[in-house]
Design a protein around this motif. Sequence first.
Motif, PDB file in Angstrom:
ATOM      1  N   GLN A   1      22.765  38.578  27.142  1.00 28.13           N
ATOM      2  CA  GLN A   1      23.294  39.462  28.159  1.00 28.13           C
ATOM      3  C   GLN A   1      24.251  38.701  29.065  1.00 28.13           C
ATOM      4  OE1 GLN A   1      22.883  42.645  28.487  1.00 28.13           O
ATOM      5  NE2 GLN A   1      21.309  42.971  26.937  1.00 28.13           N
ATOM      6  N   VAL A   2      25.302  39.367  29.484  1.00 30.44           N
ATOM      7  CA  VAL A   2      26.295  38.791  30.390  1.00 30.44           C
ATOM      8  C   VAL A   2      26.375  39.680  31.627  1.00 30.44           C
ATOM      9  CG1 VAL A   2      28.720  38.236  30.709  1.00 30.44           C
ATOM     10  CG2 VAL A   2      27.617  37.762  28.512  1.00 30.44           C
ATOM     11  N   GLN A   3      26.392  39.057  32.786  1.00 29.20           N
ATOM     12  CA  GLN A   3      26.533  39.785  34.036  1.00 29.20           C
ATOM     13  C   GLN A   3      27.745  39.255  34.796  1.00 29.20           C
ATOM     14  OE1 GLN A   3      23.341  37.977  33.661  1.00 29.20           O
ATOM     15  NE2 GLN A   3      22.775  39.667  32.314  1.00 29.20           N
ATOM     16  N   VAL A   4      28.406  40.178  35.475  1.00 32.95           N
ATOM     17  CA  VAL A   4      29.543  39.830  36.331  1.00 32.95           C
ATOM     18  C   VAL A   4      29.266  40.447  37.694  1.00 32.95           C
ATOM     19  CG1 VAL A   4      32.013  40.094  36.710  1.00 32.95           C
ATOM     20  CG2 VAL A   4      31.141  39.715  34.397  1.00 32.95           C
ATOM     21  N   VAL A   5      29.244  39.623  38.730  1.00 30.55           N
ATOM     22  CA  VAL A   5      28.866  40.098  40.058  1.00 30.55           C
ATOM     23  C   VAL A   5      29.898  39.653  41.089  1.00 30.55           C
ATOM     24  CG1 VAL A   5      27.115  40.056  41.864  1.00 30.55           C
ATOM     25  CG2 VAL A   5      26.419  40.016  39.459  1.00 30.55           C
ATOM     26  N   GLU A   6      30.427  40.635  41.825  1.00 26.11           N
ATOM     27  CA  GLU A   6      31.394  40.355  42.887  1.00 26.11           C
ATOM     28  C   GLU A   6      30.694  40.254  44.239  1.00 26.11           C
ATOM     29  OE1 GLU A   6      33.397  43.752  40.375  1.00 26.11           O
ATOM     30  OE2 GLU A   6      31.434  43.390  41.303  1.00 26.11           O
ATOM     31  N   SER A   7      31.364  39.590  45.158  1.00 25.05           N
ATOM     32  CA  SER A   7      30.920  39.546  46.547  1.00 25.05           C
ATOM     33  C   SER A   7      32.119  39.292  47.437  1.00 25.05           C
ATOM     34  CB  SER A   7      29.863  38.452  46.748  1.00 25.05           C
ATOM     35  OG  SER A   7      30.404  37.177  46.462  1.00 25.05           O
ATOM     36  N   GLY A   8      31.948  39.557  48.730  1.00 24.79           N
ATOM     37  CA  GLY A   8      32.977  39.198  49.695  1.00 24.79           C
ATOM     38  C   GLY A   8      33.778  40.341  50.268  1.00 24.79           C
ATOM     39  N   GLY A   9      33.525  41.565  49.830  1.00 20.43           N
ATOM     40  CA  GLY A   9      34.261  42.688  50.402  1.00 20.43           C
ATOM     41  C   GLY A   9      33.824  42.974  51.826  1.00 20.43           C
ATOM     42  N   GLY A  10      34.510  43.910  52.462  1.00 23.09           N
ATOM     43  CA  GLY A  10      34.145  44.270  53.817  1.00 23.09           C
ATOM     44  C   GLY A  10      35.259  44.995  54.529  1.00 23.09           C
ATOM     45  N   LEU A  11      35.108  45.081  55.840  1.00 24.62           N
ATOM     46  CA  LEU A  11      36.077  45.763  56.696  1.00 24.62           C
ATOM     47  C   LEU A  11      36.855  44.718  57.472  1.00 24.62           C
ATOM     48  CD1 LEU A  11      37.195  48.316  58.134  1.00 24.62           C
ATOM     49  CD2 LEU A  11      35.256  48.122  59.713  1.00 24.62           C
ATOM     50  N   VAL A  12      38.177  44.865  57.472  1.00 22.03           N
ATOM     51  CA  VAL A  12      39.026  43.912  58.175  1.00 22.03           C
ATOM     52  C   VAL A  12      40.206  44.670  58.767  1.00 22.03           C
ATOM     53  CG1 VAL A  12      40.379  43.354  56.105  1.00 22.03           C
ATOM     54  CG2 VAL A  12      40.193  41.676  57.959  1.00 22.03           C
ATOM     55  N   GLN A  13      40.753  44.148  59.847  1.00 23.56           N
ATOM     56  CA  GLN A  13      41.933  44.769  60.451  1.00 23.56           C
ATOM     57  C   GLN A  13      43.194  44.373  59.693  1.00 23.56           C
ATOM     58  OE1 GLN A  13      41.887  43.662  64.631  1.00 23.56           O
ATOM     59  NE2 GLN A  13      40.887  45.593  65.156  1.00 23.56           N
ATOM     60  N   ALA A  14      44.193  45.205  59.782  1.00 24.45           N
ATOM     61  CA  ALA A  14      45.476  44.896  59.158  1.00 24.45           C
ATOM     62  C   ALA A  14      45.977  43.538  59.643  1.00 24.45           C
ATOM     63  CB  ALA A  14      46.490  45.985  59.484  1.00 24.45           C
ATOM     64  N   SER A  17      42.334  38.614  56.752  1.00 25.79           N
ATOM     65  CA  SER A  17      42.099  38.003  55.438  1.00 25.79           C
ATOM     66  C   SER A  17      40.676  38.244  54.976  1.00 25.79           C
ATOM     67  CB  SER A  17      42.343  36.486  55.508  1.00 25.79           C
ATOM     68  OG  SER A  17      43.675  36.183  55.870  1.00 25.79           O
ATOM     69  N   LEU A  18      40.529  38.263  53.674  1.00 31.16           N
ATOM     70  CA  LEU A  18      39.217  38.308  53.034  1.00 31.16           C
ATOM     71  C   LEU A  18      39.276  37.460  51.772  1.00 31.16           C
ATOM     72  CD1 LEU A  18      38.070  42.066  53.108  1.00 31.16           C
ATOM     73  CD2 LEU A  18      36.978  40.152  54.301  1.00 31.16           C
ATOM     74  N   ARG A  19      38.128  36.941  51.379  1.00 32.84           N
ATOM     75  CA  ARG A  19      38.044  36.206  50.130  1.00 32.84           C
ATOM     76  C   ARG A  19      36.965  36.823  49.258  1.00 32.84           C
ATOM     77  NH1 ARG A  19      35.724  30.257  48.648  1.00 32.84           N
ATOM     78  NH2 ARG A  19      37.282  29.633  47.096  1.00 32.84           N
ATOM     79  N   LEU A  20      37.356  37.272  48.085  1.00 36.39           N
ATOM     80  CA  LEU A  20      36.413  37.825  47.123  1.00 36.39           C
ATOM     81  C   LEU A  20      36.007  36.748  46.122  1.00 36.39           C
ATOM     82  CD1 LEU A  20      38.107  41.264  46.291  1.00 36.39           C
ATOM     83  CD2 LEU A  20      36.572  40.684  48.182  1.00 36.39           C
ATOM     84  N   SER A  21      34.754  36.814  45.726  1.00 39.06           N
ATOM     85  CA  SER A  21      34.240  35.907  44.702  1.00 39.06           C
ATOM     86  C   SER A  21      33.618  36.716  43.581  1.00 39.06           C
ATOM     87  CB  SER A  21      33.182  34.970  45.279  1.00 39.06           C
ATOM     88  OG  SER A  21      33.708  34.177  46.314  1.00 39.06           O
ATOM     89  N   CYS A  22      33.623  36.142  42.396  1.00 39.13           N
ATOM     90  CA  CYS A  22      33.039  36.817  41.235  1.00 39.13           C
ATOM     91  C   CYS A  22      32.449  35.761  40.314  1.00 39.13           C
ATOM     92  CB  CYS A  22      34.113  37.617  40.515  1.00 39.13           C
ATOM     93  SG  CYS A  22      33.605  38.291  38.922  1.00 39.13           S
ATOM     94  N   VAL A  23      31.181  35.928  39.993  1.00 43.29           N
ATOM     95  CA  VAL A  23      30.485  34.971  39.136  1.00 43.29           C
ATOM     96  C   VAL A  23      30.043  35.659  37.859  1.00 43.29           C
ATOM     97  CG1 VAL A  23      28.540  33.416  38.935  1.00 43.29           C
ATOM     98  CG2 VAL A  23      29.642  33.715  41.142  1.00 43.29           C
ATOM     99  N   ALA A  24      30.328  35.019  36.744  1.00 38.72           N
ATOM    100  CA  ALA A  24      29.831  35.483  35.446  1.00 38.72           C
ATOM    101  C   ALA A  24      28.639  34.618  35.052  1.00 38.72           C
ATOM    102  CB  ALA A  24      30.923  35.386  34.392  1.00 38.72           C
ATOM    103  N   SER A  25      27.593  35.251  34.543  1.00 37.17           N
ATOM    104  CA  SER A  25      26.390  34.504  34.175  1.00 37.17           C
ATOM    105  C   SER A  25      25.750  35.119  32.949  1.00 37.17           C
ATOM    106  CB  SER A  25      25.397  34.489  35.340  1.00 37.17           C
ATOM    107  OG  SER A  25      24.967  35.807  35.643  1.00 37.17           O
ATOM    108  N   GLY A  26      24.821  34.378  32.375  1.00 36.26           N
ATOM    109  CA  GLY A  26      24.115  34.878  31.200  1.00 36.26           C
ATOM    110  C   GLY A  26      24.459  34.071  29.966  1.00 36.26           C
ATOM    111  N   SER A  27      24.413  34.756  28.821  1.00 32.64           N
ATOM    112  CA  SER A  27      24.600  34.100  27.526  1.00 32.64           C
ATOM    113  C   SER A  27      26.085  33.971  27.201  1.00 32.64           C
ATOM    114  CB  SER A  27      23.873  34.891  26.442  1.00 32.64           C
ATOM    115  OG  SER A  27      22.497  35.035  26.753  1.00 32.64           O
ATOM    116  N   ILE A  28      26.730  33.009  27.870  1.00 33.17           N
ATOM    117  CA  ILE A  28      28.175  32.839  27.782  1.00 33.17           C
ATOM    118  C   ILE A  28      28.511  31.604  26.962  1.00 33.17           C
ATOM    119  CG2 ILE A  28      30.288  32.394  29.086  1.00 33.17           C
ATOM    120  CD1 ILE A  28      28.968  33.953  31.419  1.00 33.17           C
TER     121      ILE A  28
END
Length: 121
Positions: A1-14, A17-28
């Motif tokens: 099984q392979v999983q892909v999980v994002e994090s780092g979203g949210g509310l910000v003013q115009a 800045s924001l930084r998104l992260s994404c990790v893939a894990s499992g049988s890779i």
Amino acid sequence: QVQVVESGGGLVQAGGSLRLSCVASGSIFSINAMGWHRQAPGKQRELVASITSRGVTGYAASVKGRFTISRDNAKNTVYLQMNSLKPEDTAVYYCYGRIVGITATYDEAYWGQGTQVTVSS
């Protein structure tokens, strides 16, 4: 099984800045391209940025110069640094990876569940 999980979203003013992260894990076995798409309400999903396993990047014209994609191959992680955010960047951001599983002979696209980014004016 392979999983892909994002994090780092949210509310910000115009202009913020924001930084998104994404990790893939499992049988890779290996990961080829990774990247980010986004989908705003009432609009089609669009490619935002991508990066190959060797670090070659590509960007949508609307984010070029403001967003930076990077990856850490040792951690199976891709990042999206978003600067000078605009209200029109508001969307759900989805991470994907072209991943070869340990029992596979070709890569397949695996997607995360998405993370909401909201930019207020």
